[in-house]
Scaffold this active site. Sequence first.
Site, PDB file in Angstrom:
ATOM      1  N   HIS A 212       6.727   5.800  12.035  1.00 59.95           N
ATOM      2  CA  HIS A 212       6.524   6.984  12.869  1.00 59.95           C
ATOM      3  C   HIS A 212       7.482   8.111  12.499  1.00 59.95           C
ATOM      4  O   HIS A 212       7.105   9.272  12.423  1.00 59.95           O
ATOM      5  CB  HIS A 212       6.709   6.623  14.344  1.00 59.95           C
ATOM      6  CG  HIS A 212       5.660   5.697  14.858  1.00 59.95           C
ATOM      7  ND1 HIS A 212       4.347   5.793  14.488  1.00 59.95           N
ATOM      8  CD2 HIS A 212       5.730   4.650  15.712  1.00 59.95           C
ATOM      9  CE1 HIS A 212       3.647   4.851  15.088  1.00 59.95           C
ATOM     10  NE2 HIS A 212       4.473   4.142  15.840  1.00 59.95           N
ATOM     11  N   ARG A 320      -7.743   8.074   1.280  1.00 60.63           N
ATOM     12  CA  ARG A 320      -7.536   6.633   1.493  1.00 60.63           C
ATOM     13  C   ARG A 320      -7.639   6.356   3.004  1.00 60.63           C
ATOM     14  O   ARG A 320      -6.651   6.416   3.709  1.00 60.63           O
ATOM     15  CB  ARG A 320      -6.161   6.207   0.987  1.00 60.63           C
ATOM     16  CG  ARG A 320      -5.996   6.238  -0.528  1.00 60.63           C
ATOM     17  CD  ARG A 320      -4.589   5.786  -0.901  1.00 60.63           C
ATOM     18  NE  ARG A 320      -4.482   5.390  -2.297  1.00 60.63           N
ATOM     19  CZ  ARG A 320      -3.897   6.136  -3.237  1.00 60.63           C
ATOM     20  NH1 ARG A 320      -3.375   7.298  -2.928  1.00 60.63           N
ATOM     21  NH2 ARG A 320      -3.817   5.686  -4.478  1.00 60.63           N
ATOM     22  N   ARG A 356     -13.031   7.452   0.677  1.00 59.71           N
ATOM     23  CA  ARG A 356     -13.108   6.063   0.204  1.00 59.71           C
ATOM     24  C   ARG A 356     -13.223   5.147   1.412  1.00 59.71           C
ATOM     25  O   ARG A 356     -12.439   5.253   2.354  1.00 59.71           O
ATOM     26  CB  ARG A 356     -11.866   5.694  -0.612  1.00 59.71           C
ATOM     27  CG  ARG A 356     -11.918   4.234  -1.052  1.00 59.71           C
ATOM     28  CD  ARG A 356     -10.796   3.867  -1.970  1.00 59.71           C
ATOM     29  NE  ARG A 356      -9.541   3.727  -1.273  1.00 59.71           N
ATOM     30  CZ  ARG A 356      -8.394   3.423  -1.881  1.00 59.71           C
ATOM     31  NH1 ARG A 356      -8.362   3.282  -3.194  1.00 59.71           N
ATOM     32  NH2 ARG A 356      -7.293   3.279  -1.200  1.00 59.71           N
ATOM     33  N   GLU A 455     -12.170   0.014 -11.051  1.00 61.76           N
ATOM     34  CA  GLU A 455     -10.782  -0.426 -11.062  1.00 61.76           C
ATOM     35  C   GLU A 455     -10.646  -1.910 -11.362  1.00 61.76           C
ATOM     36  O   GLU A 455      -9.560  -2.472 -11.339  1.00 61.76           O
ATOM     37  CB  GLU A 455     -10.089  -0.079  -9.732  1.00 61.76           C
ATOM     38  CG  GLU A 455     -10.809  -0.496  -8.493  1.00 61.76           C
ATOM     39  CD  GLU A 455     -10.131  -0.006  -7.205  1.00 61.76           C
ATOM     40  OE1 GLU A 455      -8.982   0.465  -7.240  1.00 61.76           O
ATOM     41  OE2 GLU A 455     -10.779  -0.110  -6.150  1.00 61.76           O
ATOM     42  N   ASN A 478      -4.547   2.622 -11.022  1.00 63.80           N
ATOM     43  CA  ASN A 478      -3.481   1.794 -10.445  1.00 63.80           C
ATOM     44  C   ASN A 478      -3.901   0.318 -10.463  1.00 63.80           C
ATOM     45  O   ASN A 478      -3.135  -0.558 -10.865  1.00 63.80           O
ATOM     46  CB  ASN A 478      -3.175   2.201  -9.000  1.00 63.80           C
ATOM     47  CG  ASN A 478      -2.801   3.664  -8.895  1.00 63.80           C
ATOM     48  OD1 ASN A 478      -2.459   4.283  -9.888  1.00 63.80           O
ATOM     49  ND2 ASN A 478      -2.879   4.219  -7.701  1.00 63.80           N
ATOM     50  N   ASP A 479      -5.124   0.078 -10.026  1.00 63.70           N
ATOM     51  CA  ASP A 479      -5.602  -1.299 -10.025  1.00 63.70           C
ATOM     52  C   ASP A 479      -6.149  -1.704 -11.386  1.00 63.70           C
ATOM     53  O   ASP A 479      -5.952  -2.841 -11.810  1.00 63.70           O
ATOM     54  CB  ASP A 479      -6.687  -1.490  -8.953  1.00 63.70           C
ATOM     55  CG  ASP A 479      -6.056  -1.739  -7.597  1.00 63.70           C
ATOM     56  OD1 ASP A 479      -5.092  -2.542  -7.540  1.00 63.70           O
ATOM     57  OD2 ASP A 479      -6.490  -1.141  -6.609  1.00 63.70           O
ATOM     58  N   ARG A 489       0.910  -5.272  -9.533  1.00 61.10           N
ATOM     59  CA  ARG A 489       1.603  -3.980  -9.416  1.00 61.10           C
ATOM     60  C   ARG A 489       2.712  -4.015  -8.374  1.00 61.10           C
ATOM     61  O   ARG A 489       3.529  -3.113  -8.296  1.00 61.10           O
ATOM     62  CB  ARG A 489       0.593  -2.842  -9.154  1.00 61.10           C
ATOM     63  CG  ARG A 489      -0.140  -2.918  -7.841  1.00 61.10           C
ATOM     64  CD  ARG A 489      -1.361  -2.009  -7.825  1.00 61.10           C
ATOM     65  NE  ARG A 489      -1.177  -0.850  -6.963  1.00 61.10           N
ATOM     66  CZ  ARG A 489      -2.168  -0.132  -6.432  1.00 61.10           C
ATOM     67  NH1 ARG A 489      -3.429  -0.415  -6.727  1.00 61.10           N
ATOM     68  NH2 ARG A 489      -1.932   0.891  -5.672  1.00 61.10           N
ATOM     69  N   CYS A 526      -8.583   8.848 -10.244  1.00 62.13           N
ATOM     70  CA  CYS A 526      -7.767   9.120  -9.063  1.00 62.13           C
ATOM     71  C   CYS A 526      -6.528   8.240  -8.977  1.00 62.13           C
ATOM     72  O   CYS A 526      -5.821   8.270  -7.981  1.00 62.13           O
ATOM     73  CB  CYS A 526      -8.604   9.003  -7.793  1.00 62.13           C
ATOM     74  SG  CYS A 526      -9.272   7.360  -7.564  1.00 62.13           S
TER      75      CYS A 526
HETATM   76  C1  PEP Z   1      -6.275   2.913  -7.849  1.00 58.79           C
HETATM   77  O1  PEP Z   1      -6.321   1.684  -7.804  1.00 58.79           O
HETATM   78  O2  PEP Z   1      -6.034   3.560  -8.883  1.00 58.79           O
HETATM   79  C2  PEP Z   1      -6.471   3.697  -6.618  1.00 58.79           C
HETATM   80  C3  PEP Z   1      -6.591   4.998  -6.655  1.00 58.79           C
HETATM   81  O3  PEP Z   1      -6.476   3.021  -5.439  1.00 58.79           O
HETATM   82  P1  PEP Z   1      -5.194   2.461  -4.669  1.00 58.79           P
HETATM   83  O4  PEP Z   1      -3.961   2.949  -5.353  1.00 58.79           O
HETATM   84  O5  PEP Z   1      -5.315   2.958  -3.278  1.00 58.79           O
HETATM   85  O6  PEP Z   1      -5.403   0.985  -4.784  1.00 58.79           O
HETATM   86 MG    MG Z   2      -7.203   0.715  -6.083  1.00 61.39          MG
END
Ligand code: PEP
Ligand code: MG
Length: 606
Positions: A212, A320, A356, A455, A478-479, A489, A526
């Site tokens: 918060h 997100r 998303r 992803e 990222n994934d 990760r 993204c």
């Molecule tokens: C990703 O996996 O690149 C992505 C944008 O989603 P998140 O980071 O929320 O898993």
């Molecule tokens: Mg992801």
Amino acid sequence: MMDIDSFGSAIISGEIPKNTMIKGVGVSVGIGIGQVVLMERLVADTCPCRILSPEEIPDEVARFEAAVETAENRLRTIRSSIESGHPLDDHSYILDAHIMLLRDKMLYEGTRQSIEKGSQNAEWALSEIMAKITAAFDSIDDDYLKERARDVHFVGDRVLRILLGVSSEKKMHQLPPNSILVSHDLSPADTAQLKRESVLAIATDVGGKTSHSAIMSRSLKIPAVTGLEKVSRLVQTGDTIIVDGSTGLVIINPDAEMIFRYRQRQELLRNYHQSLLAYGRLPAVTRDGARTIRVLANIELVDEVDIAVAHGCEGIGLFRTEYLFIGRPDLPTEEEQFGAYKAVLSLNKPYPVTIRTLDIGGDKIASSLNLPRETNPAMGLRAIRLCLNIKDVFKTQLRAILRAACFGHCRLLIPMISCITEVHATKSILEEVKQELSNEGIPHGGDIDFGILVEVPSAVAIADLLAREVDFLSIGTNDLIQYSLAIDRMNEHVNYLYDTLHPAVLRLIRQVVNAGQAYGVNVGMCGEMAGDPINIPILVGLGIDELSMNALSIPIVKKLIRSISYEDCLELTHQAFQMQSAQGIHDFLEKWIFDRFPGDYFLSQQ
Ligand code: PEP
Ligand code: MG
């Protein structure tokens, strides 16, 4: 420079070496340089213990009840000091929750019982109950519940201070100018009383991005770093400290040279960001006019839209939505979700907003869903797999999105698709929801764009099949990197292997772009990779259509794209694809950019 782990003896002797650096989580951007005002730690650990005689008990119960009442009155006063239009107006419900928590059964009745039946003095009884509640919450692996244990401490501490006769207020509103507030933790009530003019930054031992106080410090635009673990035990009031809310770095006792460097960085960044903002308003067209890339923003909270728009986003490339579900005991209603989606869509008109659907599971947990613990959550019941399993929750979200779609250009993005069956199943639920809304006569945007996050490596392998099914593809690096390189990760032991520029990753991206081009489908990105300037020329060379990133990166990315030619990017991409290692590719790209834009590259790395 001194690292935290290498000066244990210095902590004991009280001497903190110059330029001691500690790393936490940057939760509100900006740099503060000033003098520490250390807030006392919670007092629960230092309470006096006394066994009461039977005659003393009724008075002790009354003393406890009076202390709770005083705490309640004080919280009500703070609550009413937040006037309408105040930056924290939207967050005042947090204080209402704390007022209610004062009468929580376990905390209030539990303490009374310990006084009456255990003959304990009020301070002892209350501190024991607080410790029990914390231990119970701590054993549960759920961020939301952990945050609630902190709430119990905030309100319990308030009552304890009154019982002990120590100042119940931390004099938040009387901080001297240029203060850097350092505290073990900061309650929402403390944060609500801060005067923006006096507080240059905040640094705390505990807390994360969604606590918060973090949310409130962002609203107040005060730079903040949380999760520093020991900062409140390392510093004293009056110490000089630097807090960098952009990198999460805190420097204790900086020497003159370090202060000079950070003042320069502060100034440079201020001027740099100011001068770059103009680029935010321009389109990202390559110098030769051959390619135009749409640059969008990633957001987690509705509050972030303003910053994204101010930095020149051409829409939201990733909203997100799971943050609407995390950090609360219940599920958001359809109305609440509708309100959030509608707000983001309205604020971004006429640009697209990519919503998303729920990506819960893995490292993101929503306690309201009561999900079983999994051995390997990253590969478990996550994202769309979970949504197809909890159809009611999924349908409520889709209803809210479809209704909001009447208020702007809405795109639906489905996370973690790994096979075509999931696409078909999702589309069929979407049709069902549209039909239901139509039957009920509820207006909805029927033809929203349907896209998927690519992803998972299997989605790359069948990108040609998927491209035929969708309106757009968005690469979630990222994934994708974690799954394709087999690197968790979240695991700090293998983080060093997490290579964005691994030749395998670049080949996977190329395969998705090629599939998109073959079927006339837009391909965006993204993941974090999209906002790092070093990657921009190769992403342009690969033919990506859209890049979505954290808002602050938008101006520099646009500037870079406007300064390079597509032809050069194609040549650079061709050369990079001849290279064998991530390091080799990284060095090559870094030199390429540095040779052309030394100043910008240096600054964007700061
Ligand atoms: C990703 O996996 O690149 C992505 C944008 O989603 P998140 O980071 O929320 O898993
Ligand atoms: Mg992801």
